[in-house]
Motif scaffolding. Structure first.
Motif, mmCIF file in Angstrom:
data_model
loop_
_atom_site.group_PDB
_atom_site.id
_atom_site.type_symbol
_atom_site.label_atom_id
_atom_site.label_comp_id
_atom_site.label_asym_id
_atom_site.label_seq_id
_atom_site.Cartn_x
_atom_site.Cartn_y
_atom_site.Cartn_z
ATOM 1 N N LEU A 19 -9.545 -0.862 0.607
ATOM 2 C CA LEU A 19 -8.652 -0.655 -0.538
ATOM 3 C C LEU A 19 -9.388 -0.854 -1.851
ATOM 4 C CD1 LEU A 19 -5.717 0.058 -1.059
ATOM 5 C CD2 LEU A 19 -5.169 -2.378 -1.098
ATOM 6 N N GLU A 44 0.837 -1.206 0.000
ATOM 7 C CA GLU A 44 0.000 0.000 0.000
ATOM 8 C C GLU A 44 0.867 1.250 0.000
ATOM 9 O OE1 GLU A 44 -3.674 0.498 2.151
ATOM 10 O OE2 GLU A 44 -3.524 -1.547 2.923
ATOM 11 N N ALA A 66 -1.588 -1.060 -5.079
ATOM 12 C CA ALA A 66 -2.891 -1.413 -4.520
ATOM 13 C C ALA A 66 -3.338 -2.819 -4.905
ATOM 14 C CB ALA A 66 -3.933 -0.390 -4.968
#
Length: 233
Positions: free
Chosen positions: A227, A192, A197
């Motif tokens: 996310l 991250e 991602a």
């Protein structure tokens, strides 16, 4: 002329005594022509064997002293007296001295691990990495722990790419229900931070799918959901 036969594999086999005698004569001629070289090679091998035996005798002698020194300092480490553990106190050697003075011993190897952990706690990340990289273990679980700690040090240095490398090594080393999910969570966090991602989602998903009974599953689901919402998945 010597007679030869061929076995089933197609290799020629010397059959007669005359042929064998000829081979022996060739070997004698070769030795006479090259005796200085062969003597040198033999001497070098002997020196290497003697040197290795001497080294092992020296290391074995050092091991007992190093183990005694390490046992005296482990108490300080476990009591979280990091400076005393690292530098020694009351006439006792510290982890840094043991690691440096008794190189090649098991005690020095273990001192590198303890020193790496202590230095990491002190925020001395480069020194921690150096000592942890000097540590090795045939126990894959312990080895993975060291890899994870190196990842922690790099993450503290805001070097997410390097942290990812070590977290991956830790996560893929002797997978188990207790530690691997933790390493995968750290890996996802580093990914991250590195703006990876999709890779982070994949790491969280591994925790959920491969270790459904682990205590990290709840957070893995939560962070993966956040996310995925951010990246529009």
């Amino acid at each position: 002329m010597s007679k030869k036969i061929t076995d089933e594999s197609g290799l020629e086999i010397i059959e007669t005594p005359e042929a064998l005698a000829g081979q022996i004569n060739k070997a004698e001629v070769f030795f006479l022509k090259n005796r200085k070289v062969l003597a040198g090679i033999g001497g070098a091998i002997l020196v290497a064997v003697v040197a290795f035996a001497g080294y092992r005798f020296y290391i074995d002698g050092q091991e007992g002293t190093a183990q005694n020194a390490l046992s005296s300092v482990v108490y300080d480490f476990e009591a979280d007296s990091l400076s005393k553990a690292l530098n020694g106190s009351g006439g006792n050697e510290g982890l840094l001295s043991i690691a440096d003075s008794y190189k090649g011993t098991d005690a020095a190897n273990l001192a590198n691990f303890y020193a790496g952990v202590a230095l990491l706690k002190q925020g001395k990340y480069d020194d921690a990495i150096s000592h942890l990289e000097s540590f090795s273990s045939s126990d894959l679980l312990v080895h993975a722990r060291a890899q994870s700690l190196i990842g922690d040090a790099y993450l503290e240095k805001n070097q997410a790419a390097e942290a990812i490398t070590y977290y991956k090594k830790a996560a893929d080393n002797e997978k188990n229900e207790f530690f691997t999910p933790v390493y995968l969570m750290k890996l996802a966090l580093a990914q991250e931070k590195a703006n990876q991602a999709a890779d982070a989602v994949a790491s969280y998903k591994r925790v959920i799918e491969e270790f459904p009974l682990s205590s990290e599953v709840v957070n893995a689901k939560k962070y993966m959901g956040l996310l995925e919402g951010q990246v529009g998945k």
